[in-house]
Design an enzyme around this catalytic site. Structure first.
Site, PDB file in Angstrom:
ATOM      1  N   CYS A 106       1.475  49.316  77.340  1.00 47.71           N
ATOM      2  CA  CYS A 106       1.354  48.820  76.013  1.00 47.71           C
ATOM      3  C   CYS A 106      -0.215  48.217  75.901  1.00 47.71           C
ATOM      4  CB  CYS A 106       2.352  47.892  75.593  1.00 47.71           C
ATOM      5  SG  CYS A 106       3.680  48.667  75.075  1.00 47.71           S
ATOM      6  N   GLY A 107      -0.961  49.038  75.899  1.00 49.02           N
ATOM      7  CA  GLY A 107      -2.573  48.782  76.136  1.00 49.02           C
ATOM      8  C   GLY A 107      -3.273  48.153  74.961  1.00 49.02           C
TER       9      GLY A 107
END
Lengths: 261, 261
Positions: A106-107
């Protein structure tokens, strides 16, 4: 508040039956952050707390250091824009920003290789102690507050609490946005996070650890699992990580000295 | 194969009891992608399929268009590096790349505002039809294959299948990496994805929709929820989105004509 969900006509199937109905889905909308008249980034968010999210993001990414650094914020919810003026020279941050890490878990654009240095300059030293039963009570409160999740299934929830109760609750499509909203709320409302605990429904990746430590919080609690790198970083900076808070159990991975029976 | 998990000493609590034990956590490690000797990005991944991930990422982000564009790949798993040589001019891609969107829903650096154009140039037109019972069977197969998830709780699973069975299964810390691994595998092993369906355990954000459509797949199936923007984009390009495949039910949000009873 903006609408945080929308109704869609869907075709539902169950046990061989099919029927049309309406289902709620979480709102996802772009928010573009401008810093000193320069377009920085577009985040995808529910769009319900754009001021907090922008400020929290700029704090997390090192563009904004403190209250004095913030000259002005102008939020245009309809256009999906936040215009922030900050004082000081941006060039060193911009250089780091060019070399981004996109995290898998989940950058957000963290500058990974520079993160360790900045973290070690700020180890988690708070003497906060929290008991297993307090953690269960806080996670129960987090789950009860999760209205949008119950409605749409499309958000992660995050909260800042003391040992007794939740003080700030935020949700978003991504767990990192939810944390940034909390960080922004602390900044804008002058709430010190250092003696608090951070709760999340999401997994604990290295980036989650970094965000928590940079915020100055010493205890990170999740209903989900951590990664190896998240624990390595947590161990290095002295952050307490508690995972799998569910069904009457929990697992303390690092910083066990802060968890009492 | 690399080790995909690590053991950690933890303190477990349940029903007022506390004890020490070992728990497995998923491996998270940085992978830096170099394109034509230039550092492009660092992804955080399990590290088990670095060639596929790098190729899939470069395809998803538009750096690599087709087989002719790929001059060479050198993978250094120990250093966490992939060095890719591609033919052609990178300047236009680099320009787009400068203006990144970080998605909230598990971000990867998609150039959001340019994505719509490229998508509309490639609408999902495949005539693949899949029945509700086939979807349940495929999702059941996906769940059975999820060994690392059962061990660590730290990954999302993704698979490419035809209507009868799963052909490629990949997992990673982030669901976007898992999709990119599948896209890379299709490219490297010459498997056409166009007549297949894509299955994921993760939520369907706009970025997931974009990745699926760009890959040329017309049916995206998840056990979780979609967002409003994901459905708007799916509607525009004619992608079928099926969510909440669990417990004997499922919800078809877009592209209903591809789902049969």
């Amino acid at each position: 508040m903006e609408n945080r969900s929308e109704k869609r006509k869907v075709l539902s199937f169950r046990n061989g039956e099919a029927w049309e109905e309406e289902r709620a889905v979480v709102r996802e909308t772009p928010l573009t952050i401008y810093v000193n008249d320069q377009e920085l980034i577009t985040l995808l968010t529910i769009g319900d707390a754009n001021r907090e999210l922008a400020v929290g993001f700029l704090l997390s990414e090192g563009f904004l250091k403190n209250r004095d650094g913030l000259v002005s914020i102008r939020v245009d919810d309809a256009a999906g824009e936040v215009h922030v003026q900050i004082s000081g020279d941006l060039s060193s941050v911009e250089k780091l920003w060019g070399k981004r890490t996109v995290t898998s878990g989940c950058g957000k654009g963290a500058t990974f290789y520079h993160v360790l240095d900045s973290l070690q300059a700020r180890p988690a030293t708070s003497g906060v102690a929290v008991s297993a039963s307090q953690i269960h009570a806080l996670m129960g409160e987090l789950n009860r507050m999760s209205e949008l999740y119950r409605e749409t299934g499309g958000v992660h929830n995050c909260a800042l609490g003391n040992t007794e109760r939740i003080l700030i609750f935020r949700d978003d499509i991504g767990r990192h946005n939810a944390v940034d909203k909390i960080r922004g709320a602390c900044f804008l409302e002058d709430i010190p996070p250092e003696d608090k605990v951070l709760l999340t429904t999401g997994r604990i990746s290295s980036e989650m650890t970094v965000k928590t430590a940079k915020m100055g919080v010493s205890v990170l609690i999740s209903r989900s699992a951590p990664t190896s790198l998240a624990l390595d970083l947590a161990g290095r900076v002295g952050l307490t990580v508690v995972g799998y808070v569910r069904g009457g159990g929990m697992t303390v991975y690092t910083g066990k000295e802060r968890i009492t029976d």
